[in-house]
Structures are given as structure tokens and as C-alpha cells.
Write an enzyme that holds these catalytic residues in place. Structure first.
Site, PDB file in Angstrom:
ATOM      1  CG  HIS A 258      -2.694  -0.676  -7.034  1.00 31.14           C
ATOM      2  ND1 HIS A 258      -3.214  -0.059  -5.927  1.00 31.14           N
ATOM      3  CD2 HIS A 258      -2.597  -2.002  -6.700  1.00 31.14           C
ATOM      4  CE1 HIS A 258      -3.440  -0.952  -4.965  1.00 31.14           C
ATOM      5  NE2 HIS A 258      -3.067  -2.136  -5.418  1.00 31.14           N
TER       6      HIS A 258
ATOM      7  CD  GLU B 135      -2.629   3.229  -5.641  1.00 35.27           C
ATOM      8  OE1 GLU B 135      -3.644   2.585  -5.995  1.00 35.27           O
ATOM      9  OE2 GLU B 135      -1.650   2.678  -5.143  1.00 35.27           O
TER      10      GLU B 135
ATOM     11  NE  ARG C 258      -4.349  -1.263   0.264  1.00 29.64           N
ATOM     12  CZ  ARG C 258      -4.641  -2.269  -0.537  1.00 29.64           C
ATOM     13  NH1 ARG C 258      -3.748  -2.638  -1.461  1.00 29.64           N
ATOM     14  NH2 ARG C 258      -5.780  -2.919  -0.423  1.00 29.64           N
TER      15      ARG C 258
END
Length: 320
Positions: free
Chosen positions: A283, A265, A236
């Protein structure tokens, strides 16, 4: 079995969510974002028995209280830090997730990031594209990885798979976790993460997200790695003090970073875009068709199994 009502929250691809399968077994509502709850009438919210969730918005007591019939939140992914487990406990709501399925893909991504930043693969492509190879010859030398010392912060399912892959690169494995794991006797355990960073060249972050790990990787950790150090993060964005990481990258206090996750994000800090010592991905650690399909199926089966047998297949550890 009484036909239950499920709310799907998230922007699912066709591989990730078999909508017809849900409709065969449940009454279904679907929204793209948590903020779209306002589109559903209060009376309909009160009918919802289960939520299938894919996203990064916070689901806390305030949100859960909108669903008086809610019994289970089935999370898409291994990370569930956006769902407040303590609040779920208060309301007797179960939370499930999709572990194991994605460990290989995420570990593969970690190694791809490692190679990308150490051997400057983006820079090599640009060296060819810009004509520098013709006009200037060889690009500047970069960093080898075989035979290096690597630290794993968090030796869970994914951290273990990363370590196993690193062994193929003749790597000396060091790891930090809450307690020693039953692993190779050659792997070196630390109960102090800063001491770990002092003794390795490269750091792989595989911690769970949430308040307990917010900013866990601090400026002191980066200083301990030193100017030849590489940071890889597939967990994360919140687990790193991101401003300290950017400062270290900009000043050359570490060699580089390979990152698949960020704060805020997808609107990441623009300072990253001016760096030439990073290898960045959006991601997509688990983003293969096969894995995402399997994750979607497990998310569905967790809900179905709960209503048929009283428990989801993969309950989060805090609720076991």
C-alpha cells in the site's frame, strides 16, 4: 483568531507532518492510533476542535461523540471511506481530504504493478538469484501488454491518469463509471461493469472504498476476464471479493494480479505469499517524499483555512 485545539491521529513521517507548523497555530495533541484515545483525559477530548487523521480505523458516530467541540476532520489521503460521512453530517462536522496531489504517483504505481505481473519481474529476479538462468537457461515466457484491451473500473482522477498512461502502450481503453465522461471519443464507455470485463483482457480497479463497493469485483467479473486476464488494484482491498480472487489465481482462471491494497492490511491473507502469479506492494501508491509532503501540507491548510475562512480548501464531495 482564537487559538484552536487539534488532535493528530496517525503514524506520520517527518515529511508528512510538520509538527512545529501545527504548534505555531494550534494547541496540539498527538496519538499514533485511534485506540490511543484512552490516553487522553475526557476534559481534554472535549477541547478538541479539529482532527487531522491518517489511518484505517473507523471514525463513526460513537467516536465523533467523544468530541463535543469537533468541527472538522481533515483526512490524509484521497480515500476517506473509514470516516462515516452521514454521521459527520448529523453532528455538523466537516470532512476534508487531499485529492489530485497523489493521482500521478498512484497511477504510476498501477502501471508498475501491470508491468510487474505481466512480465513476471519478481520471477525474473528470482530466476537469476536462484541460479536457474545458469542451470536451466531462459525462464518461461510471459505476457505482453502493448496493444491490449484494458478496462478501468472507476474513471475518477486516478482512473483517468491510469488510462492516459495506458495509451502510451497502444492500449484500447474501456471504462465503467456512473455516467459517461468527457474523454477521448476512442475510449469505450460501459454502464455495466460485468459487460466491461467480458470485453477486455486486463482490469484496473480505481473505485472508491466503502459499503457501496464492498466486494464489487466478484467471481463473475474474474470469470469474464478469463485465463489471460490481469487484475490491478490500487484503490481499496475491500472492493474485491478477495477469496474469489485467490481462488482464481491459485487455479489459473486468470493470468495474475498486481495489488497494492488488501483486506486486513498489513496482516494480509497468507495465501498470497504462496503464489507466483502476483506482484504485490505494501500500500505505497502515493508513498513518495514529494507527494506525501504535499498531502500533509494540504491536510494542515484544510484545518487552518476552515478556522480562518469558514471552509476547508478541499471538502469531500458529499458535503459540498
Amino acid at each position: 483568531m482564537k487559538k484552536r485545539t487539534v488532535l493528530l491521529i496517525g503514524r506520520y513521517t517527518k515529511e508528512e507532518c510538520n509538527l512545529s507548523m501545527y504548534k505555531q497555530n494550534f494547541f496540539v495533541y498527538k496519538i499514533d492510533e485511534l485506540m490511543d484515545l484512552k490516553k487522553i483525559k475526557k476534559n481534554d477530548l472535549e477541547k478538541i476542535d479539529a482532527i487531522a487523521f491518517k489511518g484505517h480505523s473507523k471514525i463513526d458516530l460513537e467516536i465523533m461523540n467523544k468530541f463535543p467541540s469537533l468541527r472538522i476532520i481533515s483526512n490524509f489521503g484521497v480515500g476517506y471511506d473509514t470516516i462515516n460521512i452521514d454521521d459527520a453530517k448529523k453532528l455538523n462536522i466537516l470532512v476534508s481530504f487531499t485529492p489530485d496531489i497523489l493521482s500521478d504517483d498512484v497511477a504510476d504505481m498501477a502501471l508498475a504493478l501491470y508491468l510487474g505481473v505481466s512480465r513476471k519481474l519478481n520471477n525474473g529476479y528470482e530466476w537469476i538469484k536462484s541460479g536457474n538462468w545458469v542451470s536451466q537457461g531462459e525462464m518461461p515466457l510471459n505476457k505482453n501488454i502493448s496493444g491490449s484491451k484494458c478496462g478501468i473500473l472507476g474513471l475518477g482522477r486516478i482512473g483517468f491518469e491510469i488510462a492516459k498512461r495506458l495509451e502510451a502502450f497502444k492500449t484500447e481503453i474501456h471504462y465503467f463509471s456512473r455516467k459517461p465522461k468527457k474523454v477521448s471519443s476512442k475510449w469505450i464507455y460501459y454502464n455495466n461493469p460485468l459487460e466491461l470485463c467480458t470485453n477486455v483482457e486486463n482490469l484496473f480497479i480505481s473505485l472508491k472504498g466503502g459499503d457501496s463497493t464492498d466486494g464489487f469485483v466478484s467471481a463473475d467479473f474474474l470469470k469474464a476476464l478469463g485465463k489471460d486476464g490481469i487484475v490491478i488494484n490500487i484503490s481499496r482491498g475491500s472492493v474485491i471479493d478477495e477469496n474469489s480472487l485467490l481462488d482464481a489465481l491459485e487455479s489459473g482462471k486468470i493470468y495474475g494480479a498486481g495489488l497494492d491494497v488488501f483486506l486486513n492490511e498489513p496482516r494480509i491473507n497468507q495465501r498470497f505469499l504462496g503464489l507466483n502469479n502476483v506482484f504485490l506492494q505494501p500500500h505505497q501508491g502515493s508513498a513518495t517524499k514529494k507527494t506525501r509532503k504535499a498531502m500533509g501540507e494540504l491536510q494542515f491548510r484544510n484545518i487552518l483555512n476552515y478556522f480562518e475562512n469558514g471552509t476547508p480548501l478541499t471538502l469531500v464531495p458529499e458535503l459540498e
